[in-house]
Design a protein around this motif. Structure first.
Motif, PDB file in Angstrom:
ATOM      1  N   ASN A  78       0.826  -1.207   0.000  1.00 48.36           N
ATOM      2  CA  ASN A  78       0.000   0.000   0.000  1.00 48.36           C
ATOM      3  C   ASN A  78       0.863   1.261   0.000  1.00 48.36           C
ATOM      4  OD1 ASN A  78      -2.425  -1.375  -0.033  1.00 48.36           O
ATOM      5  ND2 ASN A  78      -2.698  -1.308   2.187  1.00 48.36           N
ATOM      6  N   LEU A  79       1.953   1.191   0.745  1.00 50.95           N
ATOM      7  CA  LEU A  79       2.850   2.337   0.823  1.00 50.95           C
ATOM      8  C   LEU A  79       3.459   2.645  -0.542  1.00 50.95           C
ATOM      9  CD1 LEU A  79       3.792   4.228   3.076  1.00 50.95           C
ATOM     10  CD2 LEU A  79       5.821   2.794   3.338  1.00 50.95           C
ATOM     11  N   ARG A  80       3.838   1.618  -1.258  1.00 48.83           N
ATOM     12  CA  ARG A  80       4.417   1.819  -2.586  1.00 48.83           C
ATOM     13  C   ARG A  80       3.389   2.422  -3.544  1.00 48.83           C
ATOM     14  NH1 ARG A  80       7.468  -2.829  -6.103  1.00 48.83           N
ATOM     15  NH2 ARG A  80       5.397  -3.777  -6.095  1.00 48.83           N
ATOM     16  N   LYS A  81       2.143   1.957  -3.439  1.00 46.54           N
ATOM     17  CA  LYS A  81       1.091   2.534  -4.292  1.00 46.54           C
ATOM     18  C   LYS A  81       0.885   4.014  -3.978  1.00 46.54           C
ATOM     19  CE  LYS A  81      -2.093  -0.609  -3.390  1.00 46.54           C
ATOM     20  NZ  LYS A  81      -3.376  -1.369  -3.415  1.00 46.54           N
ATOM     21  N   CYS A  87       7.311  13.276  -0.320  1.00 49.64           N
ATOM     22  CA  CYS A  87       7.678  13.631   1.050  1.00 49.64           C
ATOM     23  C   CYS A  87       6.462  14.061   1.863  1.00 49.64           C
ATOM     24  CB  CYS A  87       8.730  14.732   1.044  1.00 49.64           C
ATOM     25  SG  CYS A  87      10.270  14.243   0.231  1.00 49.64           S
ATOM     26  N   GLY A  88       5.486  14.691   1.216  1.00 49.41           N
ATOM     27  CA  GLY A  88       4.294  15.123   1.933  1.00 49.41           C
ATOM     28  C   GLY A  88       3.525  13.957   2.511  1.00 49.41           C
ATOM     29  N   ALA A  89       3.336  12.908   1.708  1.00 51.00           N
ATOM     30  CA  ALA A  89       2.629  11.709   2.179  1.00 51.00           C
ATOM     31  C   ALA A  89       3.393  11.059   3.323  1.00 51.00           C
ATOM     32  CB  ALA A  89       2.444  10.728   1.025  1.00 51.00           C
ATOM     33  N   CYS A  90       4.702  11.029   3.185  1.00 50.87           N
ATOM     34  CA  CYS A  90       5.543  10.456   4.236  1.00 50.87           C
ATOM     35  C   CYS A  90       5.402  11.270   5.517  1.00 50.87           C
ATOM     36  CB  CYS A  90       7.003  10.441   3.778  1.00 50.87           C
ATOM     37  SG  CYS A  90       8.063   9.360   4.752  1.00 50.87           S
ATOM     38  N   GLY A  91       5.395  12.601   5.380  1.00 50.71           N
ATOM     39  CA  GLY A  91       5.242  13.457   6.545  1.00 50.71           C
ATOM     40  C   GLY A  91       3.919  13.249   7.259  1.00 50.71           C
ATOM     41  N   ILE A  92       2.847  13.083   6.483  1.00 47.13           N
ATOM     42  CA  ILE A  92       1.528  12.819   7.069  1.00 47.13           C
ATOM     43  C   ILE A  92       1.559  11.526   7.886  1.00 47.13           C
ATOM     44  CG2 ILE A  92      -0.848  12.129   6.515  1.00 47.13           C
ATOM     45  CD1 ILE A  92      -0.688  14.059   4.112  1.00 47.13           C
ATOM     46  N   ALA A  93       2.132  10.482   7.304  1.00 48.04           N
ATOM     47  CA  ALA A  93       2.157   9.177   7.971  1.00 48.04           C
ATOM     48  C   ALA A  93       3.049   9.194   9.212  1.00 48.04           C
ATOM     49  CB  ALA A  93       2.640   8.111   6.993  1.00 48.04           C
ATOM     50  N   ILE A  94       4.196   9.838   9.102  1.00 45.42           N
ATOM     51  CA  ILE A  94       5.105   9.908  10.249  1.00 45.42           C
ATOM     52  C   ILE A  94       4.418  10.595  11.424  1.00 45.42           C
ATOM     53  CG2 ILE A  94       7.221  10.982  11.115  1.00 45.42           C
ATOM     54  CD1 ILE A  94       8.436  10.510   8.327  1.00 45.42           C
ATOM     55  N   LYS A  95       3.779  11.724  11.150  1.00 46.59           N
ATOM     56  CA  LYS A  95       3.119  12.476  12.221  1.00 46.59           C
ATOM     57  C   LYS A  95       2.006  11.655  12.868  1.00 46.59           C
ATOM     58  CE  LYS A  95       1.669  17.124  13.341  1.00 46.59           C
ATOM     59  NZ  LYS A  95       1.795  18.531  12.938  1.00 46.59           N
ATOM     60  N   ALA A  96       1.211  10.980  12.044  1.00 50.43           N
ATOM     61  CA  ALA A  96       0.117  10.171  12.587  1.00 50.43           C
ATOM     62  C   ALA A  96       0.646   9.050  13.473  1.00 50.43           C
ATOM     63  CB  ALA A  96      -0.713   9.590  11.438  1.00 50.43           C
ATOM     64  N   PHE A 116      10.854  25.018   2.610  1.00 51.75           N
ATOM     65  CA  PHE A 116       9.499  24.610   2.269  1.00 51.75           C
ATOM     66  C   PHE A 116       9.197  24.760   0.775  1.00 51.75           C
ATOM     67  CE2 PHE A 116       9.085  29.176   2.828  1.00 51.75           C
ATOM     68  CZ  PHE A 116       8.190  29.538   1.841  1.00 51.75           C
ATOM     69  N   LEU A 117       8.117  24.125   0.356  1.00 52.90           N
ATOM     70  CA  LEU A 117       7.589  24.280  -0.996  1.00 52.90           C
ATOM     71  C   LEU A 117       6.345  25.155  -0.940  1.00 52.90           C
ATOM     72  CD1 LEU A 117       7.813  20.590  -2.268  1.00 52.90           C
ATOM     73  CD2 LEU A 117       9.359  22.465  -2.820  1.00 52.90           C
ATOM     74  N   PRO A 118       5.961  25.794  -2.045  1.00 53.07           N
ATOM     75  CA  PRO A 118       4.727  26.588  -2.032  1.00 53.07           C
ATOM     76  C   PRO A 118       3.478  25.719  -1.890  1.00 53.07           C
ATOM     77  CG  PRO A 118       5.634  26.460  -4.258  1.00 53.07           C
ATOM     78  CD  PRO A 118       6.666  25.894  -3.329  1.00 53.07           C
ATOM     79  N   ASP A 119       3.570  24.447  -2.281  1.00 49.84           N
ATOM     80  CA  ASP A 119       2.434  23.517  -2.162  1.00 49.84           C
ATOM     81  C   ASP A 119       2.283  23.040  -0.715  1.00 49.84           C
ATOM     82  OD1 ASP A 119       1.808  22.339  -5.251  1.00 49.84           O
ATOM     83  OD2 ASP A 119       3.752  23.256  -4.922  1.00 49.84           O
ATOM     84  N   THR A 120       1.039  22.885  -0.263  1.00 55.63           N
ATOM     85  CA  THR A 120       0.763  22.385   1.086  1.00 55.63           C
ATOM     86  C   THR A 120       0.753  20.861   1.038  1.00 55.63           C
ATOM     87  OG1 THR A 120      -0.660  24.336   1.337  1.00 55.63           O
ATOM     88  CG2 THR A 120      -0.748  22.697   3.085  1.00 55.63           C
ATOM     89  N   THR A 121       1.936  20.277   0.992  1.00 57.47           N
ATOM     90  CA  THR A 121       2.069  18.850   0.687  1.00 57.47           C
ATOM     91  C   THR A 121       1.608  17.932   1.809  1.00 57.47           C
ATOM     92  OG1 THR A 121       4.375  18.850   1.447  1.00 57.47           O
ATOM     93  CG2 THR A 121       3.988  19.258  -0.906  1.00 57.47           C
ATOM     94  N   GLN A 122       1.532  18.434   3.052  1.00 56.61           N
ATOM     95  CA  GLN A 122       1.155  17.568   4.161  1.00 56.61           C
ATOM     96  C   GLN A 122      -0.290  17.768   4.606  1.00 56.61           C
ATOM     97  OE1 GLN A 122       3.931  17.007   7.391  1.00 56.61           O
ATOM     98  NE2 GLN A 122       5.702  17.379   6.085  1.00 56.61           N
TER      99      GLN A 122
END
Length: 353
Positions: free
Chosen positions: A113-116, A129-138, A164-170
């Motif tokens: 699932n993580l790879r998908k 990195c945004g998806a990773c950041g969400i999961a790490i925090k949770a 940072f990036l201009p996109d709100t990736t997390q």
């Protein structure tokens, strides 16, 4: 720095607005940090005072050293295994937790699932990195909740404050939209990944105030930070930490995808973490501008990293897919950011003013 960086301006002498405004972080004060730590420590009889998330890199290791050796806290550590943790980082963590005598928990999600998730996020948004950041925090909040730990000591560093990036990736709302658009995850799989699928800044803030969630503390924002080299020397001596000798500046060597994500960011945004971090090091007098330019030149951020094909294989992505990724425009999914989070950010900006 480059004028591709959001809001950055250059004067007639080609000096950027960060340098001309002496944009250098000033610590909040160690006395304030100690007061916070004392107020949040576990009540008498509590098993742990603080949770220290570890990545195997310098900052998180230095936080572990500070928590145990300097501030004498009862500590548990945890790591989120995203499948990209380097062998050296794993060895560093194993040595450190043994030397400090602390409990270490590894959270490992379903690898398929993580790879998908990473593949879909990269192909659509140009970022993983945004998806990773969400999961790490949770996972950090879940571990702290399960073990009734009152505070989380994060290794977030002022050195990376401008990376940072201009996109709100997390943002979870943005993440959900991209995942639904891709259509490769069931709702159950997505919720298991997120752990707190309905989390937003208001809920998190209220949960921290009421004690439902642990308080986050960023010690490196309160104290004078050692230089990159000094930090490495301290944790080498105290924790048995080993440097990545393959390059002069080893920030984020703990993740094998770091160079790959910087390469993608360079082509989409025109800048990446390394540029921002070197610039911060110059402004705070840690290295000279000439040294930073030489280090950045040797990094070759515009070129494919040496493990480029390895990353594509891990994510099951073809070279032709990457041609499309590098043409993605910034802010592509920004309109799908959670309305609650947008409101919270505006409210915090108003309060600061």
């Amino acid at each position: 720095m480059t004028d591709a960086y959001p809001g950055l301006l250059f004067d007639e002498s080609e000096t950027c607005s960060m340098c001309s405004s002496r944009h250098v972080f000033e610590p909040y004060g160690e006395d304030k940090l100690i007061s916070i730590l004392e107020s949040l420590k576990a009540k008498k009889g509590g098993e742990y005072d603080a949770l220290v998330p570890l990545s195997g890199g310098k900052d998180s290791m230095y936080i572990l050293y500070l928590a145990v050796k300097v501030y004498k806290l009862k500590v548990m550590t945890m790591t989120y295994d995203n499948g990209f943790v380097s062998r050296l980082a794993i060895d560093n963590m194993n040595r450190a937790v043994k030397q400090m005598g602390v409990k270490h928990i590894v959270c490992k999600p379903d690898s398929e699932n993580l790879r998908k998730i990473y593949k879909d996020m990269l192909l659509r948004s140009g970022d993983i990195c945004g998806a990773c950041g969400i999961a790490i925090k949770a996972n950090i909040f879940k571990v702290a909740s399960d073990y009734k730990i009152p505070m989380i000591l994060l290794g977030t560093s002022p050195l990376e404050e401008d990376s940072f990036l201009p996109d709100t990736t997390q943002d979870i709302g943005r993440f959900k939209y991209i995942m639904k658009e891709a259509g490769n995850l069931t709702r159950k799989e997505m919720n298991e990944f997120l752990i707190y699928p309905n989390m937003n800044f208001f809920r998190l803030s209220f949960g921290k105030r009421t004690g439902k969630y642990a308080k986050e503390v960023r010690p490196l924002f309160y104290i004078e930070n050692p230089s990159d080299k000094e930090m490495g020397d301290i944790i080498s001596r105290e924790l048995g930490w080993e440097e990545d000798t393959s390059r002069e500046y080893s920030k984020h060597f703990d993740c094998i995808v770091e160079s790959f994500t910087n390469y993608v960011r360079y082509h989409i945004y025109g800048y990446e973490r390394r540029m921002c971090q070197y610039s911060t090091m110059v402004r705070r007098g840690e290295i000279t501008r000439e040294k930073a330019l030489a280090m950045y030149e040797s990094d070759k951020m515009s070129e494919k990293p040496v493990n480029y094909q390895q990353i594509l294989e891990l994510l099951n992505i073809e070279d032709r897919d990457m041609e499309e990724v590098l043409r993605i425009k910034p802010l592509k999914y920004e309109r799908y950011v959670s309305s609650a989070n947008k409101l919270y950010i505006k409210l915090m900006e108003f309060i600061k003013k």
